[in-house]
Design a protein around this motif. Structure first.
Motif: not given
Length: 263
Positions: A236-256
Motif C-alpha cells: 500500500a505504501w509503495g502504491w501511495a508513493q507512485s500515485a502521489t508522484a502521478a498525482g497531476e496526471t491522475l487528477a486530470d484523468r479523473l476530471t476528464g
C-alpha cells in the motif's frame, strides 16, 4: 426454395478482436463474467472463447488483475493499441451490438460489485460526494471529490458507475515503487481519509490483514481523495508513493472522466 447465402467465416483474428472489444466496453470482468456477455450476443462458442482469452493473455493484450482485483481481466496498453489498429477488421454491426448491450451488462456487474456514489454535506462552500466499490466487507476503491463547481460533483455522482471498472484497472496498473519515505502510522479508515494531504499519503488497515493507501490529489478547482485496497502495508505504501508522484496526471484523468471523456 429460397436462396440462403453461406454463413460468413469468422477468422481467429476477428474473434480475438471481438473479445478485446467486449472487454473494452465492459472495463473489467472475470472470464466467468465475460463469457455470458459473449454468449448472449452469439459471438462464438465457449471452447474457442476460452482459447482466444488464453492467447490474448499470452500475447500481453489482456492482463489479469492482482491484489483486490485478482481474477479480473482488463485490456493492457498493448491490447488497446491492437484494438485501435485493427478494429476495421471487425464487422461494424458486431461493434454496434456490443456497444449497445454493454452498458446494461456492465451496470449489472457494478451492482454485484456494490458500486455506490452519493452526495456528502457541503463544507466551507464546497460541494462534496463520495463513491465506493466493494467486493466484500471493505472497499476496494473509495473516491471522494470536493469542488466549488456543483455541476462537476453532480456529474461525479451520475457517472461514477459507468467508469468505475476502467478506473480500477488504471489504478492497479500503477507500479509499486520502492518507498523513498518512512512509512506513516497505520490508521483507521476515517482517520486516514482526514490525515491524507497533497504530497503526504496515509495508510489504513481493516482487521490487521488488508491495508489501503490513501492519497489526495488535485488543484484549487477540485480535490480528489483516493483509497485503494492492497494486501499489505508495504504494498500500500509503495502504491501511495507512485500515485502521489502521478498525482497531476491522475487528477486530470479523473476530471476528464467527469467531463465525459471516454474511459
Amino acid at each position: 426454395m429460397p436462396f440462403l447465402s453461406p454463413k460468413r467465416k469468422i477468422s481467429d483474428t476477428e474473434n480475438k478482436l471481438r473479445v478485446l472489444y467486449c472487454l473494452d466496453q465492459l472495463g473489467t470482468a472475470t472470464q466467468e463474467q465475460l463469457w455470458p456477455f459473449v454468449a448472449q450476443l452469439e459471438l462464438m462458442d465457449y471452447l474457442p472463447f476460452c482459447m482466444f482469452v488464453d492467447e490474448l493473455r499470452s500475447d500481453g493484450a489482456i492482463a489479469s488483475g492482482t491484489h483486490a482485483m485478482e481474477g479480473s481481466l482488463f485490456l493492457t496498453a498493448a491490447g488497446r493499441k491492437q484494438l485501435e489498429l485493427f478494429s476495421g477488421k471487425m464487422a461494424h454491426a458486431d461493434q454496434q451490438r456490443i456497444a449497445r448491450e454493454a452498458p446494461a451488462y456492465a451496470q449489472a456487474l457494478s451492482e454485484r460489485r456494490q458500486v455506490r456514489a452519493a452526495y456528502e454535506l457541503s463544507q466551507n462552500g464546497e460541494y462534496r460526494a463520495m463513491a465506493t466499490v466493494c467486493e466484500g466487507d471493505v472497499p476496494t476503491l473509495l473516491l471522494r471529490v470536493s469542488s466549488r463547481d456543483g455541476r462537476l460533483v453532480e456529474r461525479f455522482v451520475q457517472r461514477f458507475a459507468s467508469f468505475a471498472a476502467q478506473l480500477l484497472a488504471q489504478l492497479y496498473l500503477l507500479p509499486l515503487t520502492a518507498p523513498d519515505a518512512p512509512m506513516p502510522p497505520v490508521l483507521a479508515q476515517e482517520q486516514a481519509l482526514e490525515a491524507a494531504a497533497p504530497g503526504a499519503p496515509a495508510l489504513c488497515a481493516y482487521g490487521g490483514r488488508e491495508h489501503a493507501a490513501v492519497v489526495r490529489i488535485g488543484d484549487e478547482a477540485v480535490q480528489y481523495t483516493l483509497l485503494v485496497l492492497l494486501p499489505s502495508a508495504q504494498m500500500a505504501w509503495g502504491w501511495a508513493q507512485s500515485a502521489t508522484a502521478a498525482g497531476e496526471t491522475l487528477a486530470d484523468r479523473l476530471t476528464g472522466l467527469l467531463n465525459g471523456d471516454r474511459p
